[in-house]
Enzyme design. Sequence first.
Site, short mmCIF file in Angstrom:
data_model
loop_
_atom_site.label_atom_id
_atom_site.label_comp_id
_atom_site.label_asym_id
_atom_site.label_seq_id
_atom_site.Cartn_x
_atom_site.Cartn_y
_atom_site.Cartn_z
N THR A 1 28.36 10.30 24.92
CA THR A 1 27.81 10.09 23.58
C THR A 1 27.25 8.68 23.47
O THR A 1 27.89 7.73 23.92
CB THR A 1 28.87 10.29 22.47
OG1 THR A 1 28.32 9.81 21.24
CG2 THR A 1 30.15 9.52 22.73
N ILE A 2 26.07 8.56 22.90
CA ILE A 2 25.56 7.20 22.65
C ILE A 2 26.32 6.55 21.50
O ILE A 2 26.27 5.34 21.35
CB ILE A 2 24.04 7.19 22.33
CG1 ILE A 2 23.73 7.90 21.01
CG2 ILE A 2 23.23 7.75 23.47
CD1 ILE A 2 22.42 7.46 20.40
N ASP A 3 27.02 7.35 20.69
CA ASP A 3 27.67 6.80 19.50
C ASP A 3 28.96 6.05 19.83
O ASP A 3 29.45 5.29 19.01
CB ASP A 3 28.00 7.94 18.52
CG ASP A 3 26.75 8.65 18.04
OD1 ASP A 3 25.67 8.02 18.03
OD2 ASP A 3 26.84 9.85 17.70
N TYR B 1 14.95 8.84 18.71
CA TYR B 1 15.27 9.33 20.06
C TYR B 1 15.06 8.28 21.15
O TYR B 1 15.67 8.38 22.22
CB TYR B 1 14.38 10.53 20.40
CG TYR B 1 14.76 11.84 19.76
CD1 TYR B 1 16.07 12.11 19.35
CD2 TYR B 1 13.81 12.84 19.57
CE1 TYR B 1 16.40 13.33 18.77
CE2 TYR B 1 14.14 14.06 19.00
CZ TYR B 1 15.43 14.31 18.60
OH TYR B 1 15.76 15.51 18.04
N LEU B 2 14.17 7.31 20.91
CA LEU B 2 13.90 6.33 21.96
C LEU B 2 15.18 5.63 22.41
O LEU B 2 15.33 5.29 23.58
CB LEU B 2 12.88 5.28 21.48
CG LEU B 2 11.39 5.63 21.58
CD1 LEU B 2 11.04 6.87 20.81
CD2 LEU B 2 10.53 4.46 21.12
N GLY C 1 24.18 15.79 21.32
CA GLY C 1 23.02 14.95 21.60
C GLY C 1 23.03 14.43 23.02
O GLY C 1 24.07 14.06 23.55
N GLU D 1 22.40 3.94 10.46
CA GLU D 1 21.88 5.07 9.70
C GLU D 1 22.91 5.60 8.70
O GLU D 1 22.56 6.18 7.69
CB GLU D 1 21.45 6.20 10.65
CG GLU D 1 22.59 6.78 11.48
CD GLU D 1 22.15 7.91 12.41
OE1 GLU D 1 20.96 8.28 12.42
OE2 GLU D 1 23.01 8.43 13.15
N ASN E 1 32.92 14.46 20.68
CA ASN E 1 34.19 14.92 20.10
C ASN E 1 34.15 16.37 19.62
O ASN E 1 35.14 17.08 19.74
CB ASN E 1 34.68 13.97 19.00
CG ASN E 1 33.55 13.39 18.18
OD1 ASN E 1 32.56 14.09 17.94
ND2 ASN E 1 33.68 12.16 17.74
#
Lengths: 409, 409
Positions: free
Chosen positions: B138-140, B292-293, B11, B242, B110
């Site tokens: 990664t945004i995570d 996605y925003l 992503g 989520e 990862n």
Amino acid sequence: MKNALYFQSGGVTAVIGATAAALIEAHQRQGQGTLYAAENGLSGLLDAHLVNASALPPAMRQALSQIPGGGLGSGRTLLQAYEDNPEQWQRVRDVLLAHEVGTIYVNGGNGSMDTAAKLVELGQRFNLPLKVIGLPKTIDNDLEGTDTSPGFGSALKYLSVSLMEAARDHCAMATKPSVFILEVMGRHTGWLATCGAVARLPAEMASPLILFPEVVFDPERFVQVVQASFKTHKACICVVSEGIRTADGQFYAQQNTASHYGHEQLGGAGFSVASLLRAQLGVKVHVAVPDYLQRAARHLASATDIAQAEAVAQHAVQLAEQGQSGVMVNIVRDANTPYAWHCDSIPLTDIANRERLFPTAWIDQNAYSISADALAYLQPLIQGEQQQHWHEGLPNYPWVSWPKVCVTS
Amino acid sequence: MKNALYFQSGGVTAVIGATAAALIEAHQRQGQGTLYAAENGLSGLLDAHLVNASALPPAMRQALSQIPGGGLGSGRTLLQAYEDNPEQWQRVRDVLLAHEVGTIYVNGGNGSMDTAAKLVELGQRFNLPLKVIGLPKTIDNDLEGTDTSPGFGSALKYLSVSLMEAARDHCAMATKPSVFILEVMGRHTGWLATCGAVARLPAEMASPLILFPEVVFDPERFVQVVQASFKTHKACICVVSEGIRTADGQFYAQQNTASHYGHEQLGGAGFSVASLLRAQLGVKVHVAVPDYLQRAARHLASATDIAQAEAVAQHAVQLAEQGQSGVMVNIVRDANTPYAWHCDSIPLTDIANRERLFPTAWIDQNAYSISADALAYLQPLIQGEQQQHWHEGLPNYPWVSWPKVCVTS
């Protein structure tokens, strides 16, 4: 009846605080009486939950100007017909008399302007020297009689920027045919859905497909158009109005969805369209639902919208000074390019409870888009950015401590 | 093997373009060979869909730095084990040889770092003088071995600002007990859900309740806590990851929802929690799903995150110059206050395919919130705003026309 009263009614916006702050300042400048404000709309007036807006310290007034949602509280209580609820009218009269209120400023949309019109009748019925001035406010842009309403330009700018950004993300990930859906507010009107055309996307990307509430949604034809778009572009972008309906008049949001708790709207129109496309085309679909974010995004507010939010307040005070009543401040467009506008006024009875739809003449039904005329109307409304105050990485949205009311009369 | 190759995997983020632009610039400065880039991740390498990144004009490189989603195309194809797909390995070898690629820069999370580790093995197996350097993204924030990953700080800032704004809207409208839910990404980890605590809300408002994937979701207890919150505040705000699961290990997103097309995830965890609260408490619930925003909001990117996105690229080129391979650039925190950090490196095999959960020691399970230690970790990552280029009311995100590759060897 030397004092004035302000209240907000209906859904709030990113710039409603700018209207409130400008009204307080303009009222102070004219020098007559105190400006009260009712918390949470008409219900605050009925319950005498009033604050002394005139006593708000200047620094807090400036902060208020930037607080999304307005920091005062809005509400959805409306003034009923006298015959249906005379007690409600008497209660309003009593509070107005107790606080010597001779001018009411109602900041709202088309439902709220009906309440404003009824407040004019209330003054006549009870022989009060009451002036009532409406101030437009709605992200939906569905108020009649005004070129636009404060709140809309900022919501449109937010949605357009968000779509530009999400579209680039979606495009970067679309190694296979896939769909990104942005579900937008607007109730029965498609003004906000125009973000699909206002967003400036590169020519290399497919133009977003816009679903308007003003056009009957034909699922079969729409599926065909999405499928056809995959011949040239893997990334398909759709803007779905929350209020789209099928030929039978039913909201599409309430179709294709169910829950263990019975038939209930789970996701809204965007998720219904997503289900349709997944089922019919077997493609991956992402759905974004900004919900409150689109009407609260003060950090992306349009400077034009802010200027208009302030101007309607300043003009409202001028109208009251001139002794006018029973009117709403409206925004009149003088030219598209360069954009020029001024404030005027329009009788409340001409606009109350009416709903301005997005003109079907501006909709290109084949392309699921809008005309050049529509774009020429919309683009001026999102122009300009206002610098915000940031503190430790976040905008400064303090709590507004409204000065208490001390009734001395 | 004088040249280098860059690709993005997994992503994308709001600042991945900043990493790409900084890598191109740093590679040019070291003066050796051409930097190619593969479109859409490993699949672009396999298909020899390469562009000449070194030939990107400086003005376009600067624009690239600000384009959300990165403007190159990412992908989810991973390098399989050699035994499972020797043809895939041979294909990679052939493309590397044809383009004289001696250094590969893999920009991902990862899963992508496992591909990077396998590329090291590939070089050894085929006796290629191949260096492989990983760049975190990664945004995570779930990459092991690094203090944070570029993309996370900006997503957290976006969600925190959005929550501050939506909360004020919700609060202004909450004349009755009502709930606003913000559903955030993060897969199995709750790093992004911390926006509920990072958002600076006034003390007069209820603190958001955060649902982490790291904590088993107990619907019954949660309903009680929401109900109890209404005793003091009408507006309840929830941040829902989520990936929350119930005690049986099932994702809550897949519960309480069904559709005419069969059991299918319609709305995700936020809508499932909304259904629960509506059914159990009879309250009004609004749900926002930024989707996605939240990973594309370049207009709200953290300046700290941008600086780190650029620094990991610059450090990657230094590592390659030093002859290092099989490592990922990591970010090391030197101090919280004032925040200080530097880039270092860590073996790919230490981090590939591992998932860094949000520490349960940082979760306050009673308050549905996080500890002061967690806040001290998070707050530096959202600091600073970068001025953007605006044109006619919208940010400037041009299409990147990547220079074609002319293989002359």
